[in-house]
Motif scaffolding. Structure first.
Motif, PDB file in Angstrom:
ATOM      1  N   ARG A  62       0.828  -1.216   0.000  1.00 27.65           N
ATOM      2  CA  ARG A  62       0.000   0.000   0.000  1.00 27.65           C
ATOM      3  C   ARG A  62       0.869   1.275   0.000  1.00 27.65           C
ATOM      4  NH1 ARG A  62      -4.169   0.617  -1.475  1.00 27.65           N
ATOM      5  NH2 ARG A  62      -5.119   1.820   0.173  1.00 27.65           N
ATOM      6  N   ASN A  63       1.963   1.255  -0.740  1.00 21.31           N
ATOM      7  CA  ASN A  63       2.878   2.402  -0.868  1.00 21.31           C
ATOM      8  C   ASN A  63       3.571   2.782   0.428  1.00 21.31           C
ATOM      9  OD1 ASN A  63       2.404   2.766  -3.669  1.00 21.31           O
ATOM     10  ND2 ASN A  63       0.470   3.769  -3.168  1.00 21.31           N
ATOM     11  N   VAL A  64       3.660   1.834   1.355  1.00 22.74           N
ATOM     12  CA  VAL A  64       4.368   2.040   2.617  1.00 22.74           C
ATOM     13  C   VAL A  64       5.457   0.977   2.711  1.00 22.74           C
ATOM     14  CG1 VAL A  64       4.178   1.998   5.129  1.00 22.74           C
ATOM     15  CG2 VAL A  64       2.328   2.974   3.770  1.00 22.74           C
ATOM     16  N   THR A  65       6.702   1.395   2.989  1.00 26.09           N
ATOM     17  CA  THR A  65       7.806   0.460   3.186  1.00 26.09           C
ATOM     18  C   THR A  65       8.241   0.518   4.639  1.00 26.09           C
ATOM     19  OG1 THR A  65       8.562   0.703   0.905  1.00 26.09           O
ATOM     20  CG2 THR A  65      10.155  -0.158   2.497  1.00 26.09           C
ATOM     21  N   THR A  66       8.349  -0.660   5.244  1.00 21.12           N
ATOM     22  CA  THR A  66       8.811  -0.754   6.625  1.00 21.12           C
ATOM     23  C   THR A  66       9.959  -1.743   6.691  1.00 21.12           C
ATOM     24  OG1 THR A  66       7.310  -2.547   7.234  1.00 21.12           O
ATOM     25  CG2 THR A  66       6.497  -0.294   7.518  1.00 21.12           C
ATOM     26  N   ARG A  67      10.790  -1.585   7.711  1.00 22.72           N
ATOM     27  CA  ARG A  67      11.860  -2.550   7.956  1.00 22.72           C
ATOM     28  C   ARG A  67      11.994  -2.732   9.454  1.00 22.72           C
ATOM     29  NH1 ARG A  67      15.934  -0.318   4.275  1.00 22.72           N
ATOM     30  NH2 ARG A  67      17.006  -2.262   4.560  1.00 22.72           N
ATOM     31  N   ASP A  68      12.213  -3.972   9.840  1.00 22.47           N
ATOM     32  CA  ASP A  68      12.352  -4.292  11.256  1.00 22.47           C
ATOM     33  C   ASP A  68      13.226  -5.527  11.364  1.00 22.47           C
ATOM     34  OD1 ASP A  68      12.020  -4.177  14.004  1.00 22.47           O
ATOM     35  OD2 ASP A  68       9.849  -4.010  13.892  1.00 22.47           O
ATOM     36  N   THR A  69      13.733  -5.779  12.560  1.00 22.37           N
ATOM     37  CA  THR A  69      14.579  -6.935  12.806  1.00 22.37           C
ATOM     38  C   THR A  69      13.851  -7.889  13.734  1.00 22.37           C
ATOM     39  OG1 THR A  69      16.564  -5.589  12.525  1.00 22.37           O
ATOM     40  CG2 THR A  69      16.834  -7.686  13.654  1.00 22.37           C
ATOM     41  N   PHE A  70      13.883  -9.175  13.374  1.00 19.50           N
ATOM     42  CA  PHE A  70      13.229 -10.217  14.152  1.00 19.50           C
ATOM     43  C   PHE A  70      14.216 -11.345  14.394  1.00 19.50           C
ATOM     44  CE2 PHE A  70       9.872  -8.100  11.822  1.00 19.50           C
ATOM     45  CZ  PHE A  70       8.913  -7.907  12.791  1.00 19.50           C
ATOM     46  N   ASN A  71      14.049 -12.058  15.499  1.00 17.18           N
ATOM     47  CA  ASN A  71      14.870 -13.228  15.801  1.00 17.18           C
ATOM     48  C   ASN A  71      14.139 -14.491  15.399  1.00 17.18           C
ATOM     49  OD1 ASN A  71      16.923 -11.669  16.968  1.00 17.18           O
ATOM     50  ND2 ASN A  71      15.838 -11.621  18.909  1.00 17.18           N
ATOM     51  N   ASN A  72      14.896 -15.561  15.165  1.00 18.81           N
ATOM     52  CA  ASN A  72      14.290 -16.835  14.806  1.00 18.81           C
ATOM     53  C   ASN A  72      13.946 -17.667  16.033  1.00 18.81           C
ATOM     54  OD1 ASN A  72      16.992 -17.389  15.427  1.00 18.81           O
ATOM     55  ND2 ASN A  72      17.104 -19.100  14.009  1.00 18.81           N
ATOM     56  N   ASP A  73      13.863 -17.062  17.182  1.00 18.38           N
ATOM     57  CA  ASP A  73      13.481 -17.728  18.417  1.00 18.38           C
ATOM     58  C   ASP A  73      11.994 -18.048  18.367  1.00 18.38           C
ATOM     59  OD1 ASP A  73      12.879 -18.522  20.993  1.00 18.38           O
ATOM     60  OD2 ASP A  73      13.878 -16.845  21.952  1.00 18.38           O
ATOM     61  N   ALA A  74      11.647 -19.339  18.433  1.00 25.32           N
ATOM     62  CA  ALA A  74      10.244 -19.761  18.344  1.00 25.32           C
ATOM     63  C   ALA A  74       9.391 -19.183  19.461  1.00 25.32           C
ATOM     64  CB  ALA A  74      10.159 -21.282  18.355  1.00 25.32           C
ATOM     65  N   CYS A  75      10.003 -18.723  20.538  1.00 32.17           N
ATOM     66  CA  CYS A  75       9.273 -18.141  21.659  1.00 32.17           C
ATOM     67  C   CYS A  75       8.443 -16.944  21.227  1.00 32.17           C
ATOM     68  CB  CYS A  75      10.254 -17.727  22.746  1.00 32.17           C
ATOM     69  SG  CYS A  75       9.493 -16.996  24.206  1.00 32.17           S
ATOM     70  N   TYR A  76       8.918 -16.226  20.217  1.00 31.34           N
ATOM     71  CA  TYR A  76       8.226 -15.017  19.795  1.00 31.34           C
ATOM     72  C   TYR A  76       7.023 -15.286  18.902  1.00 31.34           C
ATOM     73  CZ  TYR A  76      12.014 -12.378  21.805  1.00 31.34           C
ATOM     74  OH  TYR A  76      12.913 -11.838  22.683  1.00 31.34           O
ATOM     75  N   GLY A  77       6.874 -16.500  18.437  1.00 34.07           N
ATOM     76  CA  GLY A  77       5.727 -16.811  17.585  1.00 34.07           C
ATOM     77  C   GLY A  77       5.947 -16.387  16.152  1.00 34.07           C
ATOM     78  N   ASP A  78       4.910 -16.516  15.381  1.00 38.39           N
ATOM     79  CA  ASP A  78       4.970 -16.218  13.958  1.00 38.39           C
ATOM     80  C   ASP A  78       4.981 -14.706  13.727  1.00 38.39           C
ATOM     81  OD1 ASP A  78       5.074 -16.808  11.280  1.00 38.39           O
ATOM     82  OD2 ASP A  78       2.939 -17.229  11.092  1.00 38.39           O
ATOM     83  N   ILE A  79       5.518 -14.296  12.603  1.00 36.89           N
ATOM     84  CA  ILE A  79       5.514 -12.889  12.221  1.00 36.89           C
ATOM     85  C   ILE A  79       4.338 -12.662  11.276  1.00 36.89           C
ATOM     86  CG2 ILE A  79       6.791 -11.049  11.076  1.00 36.89           C
ATOM     87  CD1 ILE A  79       9.350 -12.624  11.866  1.00 36.89           C
ATOM     88  N   HIS A  80       3.514 -11.686  11.597  1.00 36.03           N
ATOM     89  CA  HIS A  80       2.359 -11.347  10.766  1.00 36.03           C
ATOM     90  C   HIS A  80       2.654 -10.071   9.992  1.00 36.03           C
ATOM     91  CE1 HIS A  80      -0.539 -13.603  13.679  1.00 36.03           C
ATOM     92  NE2 HIS A  80       0.280 -14.401  13.051  1.00 36.03           N
ATOM     93  N   VAL A  81       2.244 -10.061   8.739  1.00 36.78           N
ATOM     94  CA  VAL A  81       2.380  -8.888   7.876  1.00 36.78           C
ATOM     95  C   VAL A  81       0.972  -8.555   7.393  1.00 36.78           C
ATOM     96  CG1 VAL A  81       3.474  -7.932   5.820  1.00 36.78           C
ATOM     97  CG2 VAL A  81       4.687  -9.643   7.197  1.00 36.78           C
ATOM     98  N   PRO A  82       0.244  -7.718   8.153  1.00 36.09           N
ATOM     99  CA  PRO A  82      -1.168  -7.496   7.820  1.00 36.09           C
ATOM    100  C   PRO A  82      -1.442  -6.220   7.011  1.00 36.09           C
ATOM    101  CG  PRO A  82      -0.749  -6.717  10.025  1.00 36.09           C
ATOM    102  CD  PRO A  82       0.568  -7.251   9.489  1.00 36.09           C
ATOM    103  N   VAL A  83      -2.337  -6.368   6.032  1.00 31.12           N
ATOM    104  CA  VAL A  83      -3.028  -5.225   5.458  1.00 31.12           C
ATOM    105  C   VAL A  83      -4.373  -5.231   6.170  1.00 31.12           C
ATOM    106  CG1 VAL A  83      -4.045  -4.206   3.400  1.00 31.12           C
ATOM    107  CG2 VAL A  83      -1.843  -5.396   3.243  1.00 31.12           C
ATOM    108  N   ASN A  84      -4.644  -4.173   6.918  1.00 32.05           N
ATOM    109  CA  ASN A  84      -5.832  -4.123   7.771  1.00 32.05           C
ATOM    110  C   ASN A  84      -7.129  -3.997   6.966  1.00 32.05           C
ATOM    111  OD1 ASN A  84      -4.260  -4.177  10.196  1.00 32.05           O
ATOM    112  ND2 ASN A  84      -3.727  -2.043   9.783  1.00 32.05           N
ATOM    113  N   SER A  85      -8.234  -4.237   7.624  1.00 28.44           N
ATOM    114  CA  SER A  85      -9.537  -4.224   6.951  1.00 28.44           C
ATOM    115  C   SER A  85      -9.884  -2.862   6.348  1.00 28.44           C
ATOM    116  CB  SER A  85     -10.638  -4.671   7.910  1.00 28.44           C
ATOM    117  OG  SER A  85     -10.713  -3.807   9.023  1.00 28.44           O
ATOM    118  N   ASP A  86      -9.258  -1.783   6.850  1.00 21.28           N
ATOM    119  CA  ASP A  86      -9.508  -0.458   6.278  1.00 21.28           C
ATOM    120  C   ASP A  86      -8.484  -0.104   5.186  1.00 21.28           C
ATOM    121  OD1 ASP A  86      -7.235  -0.029   7.794  1.00 21.28           O
ATOM    122  OD2 ASP A  86      -8.091   1.600   8.995  1.00 21.28           O
ATOM    123  N   GLY A  87      -7.618  -1.081   4.821  1.00 22.37           N
ATOM    124  CA  GLY A  87      -6.643  -0.868   3.759  1.00 22.37           C
ATOM    125  C   GLY A  87      -5.322  -0.299   4.226  1.00 22.37           C
ATOM    126  N   THR A  88      -5.158  -0.019   5.520  1.00 24.74           N
ATOM    127  CA  THR A  88      -3.906   0.528   6.021  1.00 24.74           C
ATOM    128  C   THR A  88      -2.875  -0.582   6.223  1.00 24.74           C
ATOM    129  OG1 THR A  88      -4.659   0.368   8.317  1.00 24.74           O
ATOM    130  CG2 THR A  88      -5.016   2.477   7.172  1.00 24.74           C
TER     131      THR A  88
END
Length: 98
Positions: A62-88
């Motif tokens: 949606r014309n937005v670029t983000t960057r973040d760092t995540f660890n592969n530690d299973a304790c943190y759970g899955d990583i979600h990349v959501p486009v919200n119901s309002d399109g944001t």
């Protein structure tokens, strides 16, 4: 990594994942998500690593670029990349914590 489109329109998502220990791009893909769909794109917790490592996740939607760092530690759970119901789009986040 789970791509989520809760919006009522299609959404294009560009995903790049870099394994920081080796500076290797382990995923560089574009996805066309149908309205109200979900798709698994990559599983960093199953990456062949020597213990816990960090991965930089760069996502454009949606014309937005983000960057973040995540660890592969299973304790943190899955990583979600959501486009919200309002399109944001606000970027990826952990789906759960221990």
């Amino acid at each position: 990594m789970r791509l989520i489109n809760d919006w009522n329109q299609s959404a294009d998502v560009q995903l790049r994942i870099i394994r920081l220990a080796t500076n290797e791009t382990v995923r560089n893909e574009s996805y066309a998500l149908s309205p109200e769909s979900r798709r698994t794109a990559y599983n960093i917790s199953s990456a062949d690593t020597d213990g816990i490592e960090s991965f930089e996740v760069i996502v454009t939607a949606r014309n937005v670029t983000t960057r973040d760092t995540f660890n592969n530690d299973a304790c943190y759970g899955d990583i979600h990349v959501p486009v919200n119901s309002d399109g944001t789009f606000e970027g990826p986040h952990y789906g759960g914590m221990c």
